[in-house]
Write a protein that holds these residues in place. Structure first.
Motif, PDB file in Angstrom:
ATOM      1  N   GLU A 184      -3.273 -10.313  12.472  1.00  0.00           N
ATOM      2  CA  GLU A 184      -3.275 -11.761  12.645  1.00  0.00           C
ATOM      3  C   GLU A 184      -3.674 -12.462  11.357  1.00  0.00           C
ATOM      4  O   GLU A 184      -3.048 -13.450  10.944  1.00  0.00           O
ATOM      5  CB  GLU A 184      -4.233 -12.148  13.780  1.00  0.00           C
ATOM      6  N   VAL A 185      -4.722 -11.951  10.676  1.00  0.00           N
ATOM      7  CA  VAL A 185      -5.204 -12.584   9.453  1.00  0.00           C
ATOM      8  C   VAL A 185      -4.288 -12.278   8.277  1.00  0.00           C
ATOM      9  O   VAL A 185      -3.917 -13.169   7.498  1.00  0.00           O
ATOM     10  CB  VAL A 185      -6.644 -12.125   9.144  1.00  0.00           C
ATOM     11  N   LEU A 186      -3.923 -11.017   8.135  1.00  0.00           N
ATOM     12  CA  LEU A 186      -3.198 -10.573   6.948  1.00  0.00           C
ATOM     13  C   LEU A 186      -1.727 -10.979   6.980  1.00  0.00           C
ATOM     14  O   LEU A 186      -1.134 -11.272   5.934  1.00  0.00           O
ATOM     15  CB  LEU A 186      -3.293  -9.051   6.829  1.00  0.00           C
ATOM     16  N   ILE A 187      -1.127 -11.038   8.174  1.00  0.00           N
ATOM     17  CA  ILE A 187       0.302 -11.330   8.294  1.00  0.00           C
ATOM     18  C   ILE A 187       0.545 -12.682   8.965  1.00  0.00           C
ATOM     19  O   ILE A 187       1.059 -13.617   8.342  1.00  0.00           O
ATOM     20  CB  ILE A 187       1.032 -10.219   9.093  1.00  0.00           C
ATOM     21  N   ASP A 188       0.159 -12.799  10.233  1.00  0.00           N
ATOM     22  CA  ASP A 188       0.574 -13.954  11.028  1.00  0.00           C
ATOM     23  C   ASP A 188       0.018 -15.273  10.508  1.00  0.00           C
ATOM     24  O   ASP A 188       0.750 -16.268  10.400  1.00  0.00           O
ATOM     25  CB  ASP A 188       0.158 -13.758  12.487  1.00  0.00           C
ATOM     26  N   ARG A 189      -1.270 -15.297  10.214  1.00  0.00           N
ATOM     27  CA  ARG A 189      -1.876 -16.547   9.747  1.00  0.00           C
ATOM     28  C   ARG A 189      -1.234 -17.000   8.440  1.00  0.00           C
ATOM     29  O   ARG A 189      -0.947 -18.194   8.254  1.00  0.00           O
ATOM     30  CB  ARG A 189      -3.391 -16.359   9.564  1.00  0.00           C
ATOM     31  N   ARG A 190      -0.995 -16.061   7.550  1.00  0.00           N
ATOM     32  CA  ARG A 190      -0.382 -16.413   6.265  1.00  0.00           C
ATOM     33  C   ARG A 190       1.080 -16.820   6.443  1.00  0.00           C
ATOM     34  O   ARG A 190       1.569 -17.709   5.739  1.00  0.00           O
ATOM     35  CB  ARG A 190      -0.526 -15.258   5.287  1.00  0.00           C
ATOM     36  N   ASP A 191       1.798 -16.164   7.367  1.00  0.00           N
ATOM     37  CA  ASP A 191       3.174 -16.582   7.658  1.00  0.00           C
ATOM     38  C   ASP A 191       3.209 -18.055   8.077  1.00  0.00           C
ATOM     39  O   ASP A 191       4.049 -18.834   7.609  1.00  0.00           O
ATOM     40  CB  ASP A 191       3.770 -15.739   8.779  1.00  0.00           C
ATOM     41  N   ARG A 192       2.311 -18.418   8.984  1.00  0.00           N
ATOM     42  CA  ARG A 192       2.272 -19.808   9.460  1.00  0.00           C
ATOM     43  C   ARG A 192       1.972 -20.766   8.321  1.00  0.00           C
ATOM     44  O   ARG A 192       2.630 -21.809   8.182  1.00  0.00           O
ATOM     45  CB  ARG A 192       1.218 -19.965  10.567  1.00  0.00           C
TER      46      ARG A 192
END
Length: 253
Positions: A184-192
């Motif tokens: 969530e932190v490394l991928i999803d949050r940064r994607d958003r």
């Protein structure tokens, strides 16, 4: 690869950071598009400390946040460099450096669309111990190599064969299963965050080539499509830099 609005346009170039063939792809895509802006998967601190002799990110983290996030970054960084050497990639050449260099060549500015690295690793440390993340990443790499040995398994490709985010989806899905909070932190949050900053740029009328790690490709593209019909965007800041000098020391994760 592109996502177009009534204002500006976004062309996404997914890349394996240290791959020479992907660096060539990045340079070619930017030259072909000749955009107003080149967006890179970097925050301000990783860009601003480009001329330091020491590792700029670790140095800056040690000053800016508690020791645990800095140590977590250092551990992941060391593992990343080991993997890069195993694949025979060039540690001194990254897609982000090539993107910045090509922007300078075309007299285009650079947009920094990633979250600050300090925030990312502070978020990771809040959900996983210092020793757990490197161990999980090593497991991912071992399982990746083991699966490639099986002739019937064609789900994972060699880095030079990767073309889009879909090609690395099995590894990302496995990371989500092993440590969902880290994903969530490394991928999803940064994607958003990157999608929102890119959306803000296209609303301002910029034609942008966005160079992002292949692991972020699908998430950013999907979120940009969801934002396309929106004529507004939440309050986001997109640092814009005029590239100068040599970008070789920019570190990529």
């Amino acid at each position: 690869m592109g996502a177009v609005s009534a204002n500006g346009s976004i062309t996404i170039v997914p890349s394996v950071h240290f791959s020479v063939s992907h660096c060539r792809r990045v340079r070619s895509a930017i030259r072909d598009e000749d955009p107003d802006l080149v967006a890179v998967e970097l925050g301000a601190s990783r860009y601003e400390y480009v001329d330091r002799d020491a590792d700029p990110v670790v140095f800056d983290l040690a000053r800016a946040v508690a020791p645990a996030p800095a140590a977590a970054y250092a551990a992941v960084r060391a593992l990343q460099r080991t993997v890069v050497r195993l694949y025979g990639f060039d540690l001194e050449t990254t897609d982000m450096g090539v993107a910045i260099e090509t922007a300078a060549e075309l007299d285009a500015n650079v947009a920094l669309v990633d979250d600050p690295i300090e925030e990312t690793f502070s978020g990771i440390v809040g959900g996983v111990s210092l020793t757990t993340l490197p161990r999980i990443l090593r497991r991912l790499m071992r399982s990746r190599r083991a699966e490639r040995i099986e002739p019937s398994n064609a789900t994972l490709l060699a880095p030079g064969e990767i073309e889009s985010g879909e090609d690395v989806r099995p590894m990302i899905d496995r990371l989500r299963r092993l440590v969902p909070n880290v994903a969530e932190v490394l991928i999803d949050r940064r994607d958003r965050a990157m999608a929102e900053r890119l959306h803000a740029l296209r609303l301002e009328g910029y034609d942008v080539v966005a160079v992002v790690g292949v692991a972020h490709h699908d998430g950013i593209r999907r979120r940009l499509e969801g934002l396309e019909s929106r004529a507004d965007v939440r309050d986001v800041t997109v640092p814009i830099r005029s590239p100068s000098g040599s970008p070789e020391r920019i570190l990529v994760d």
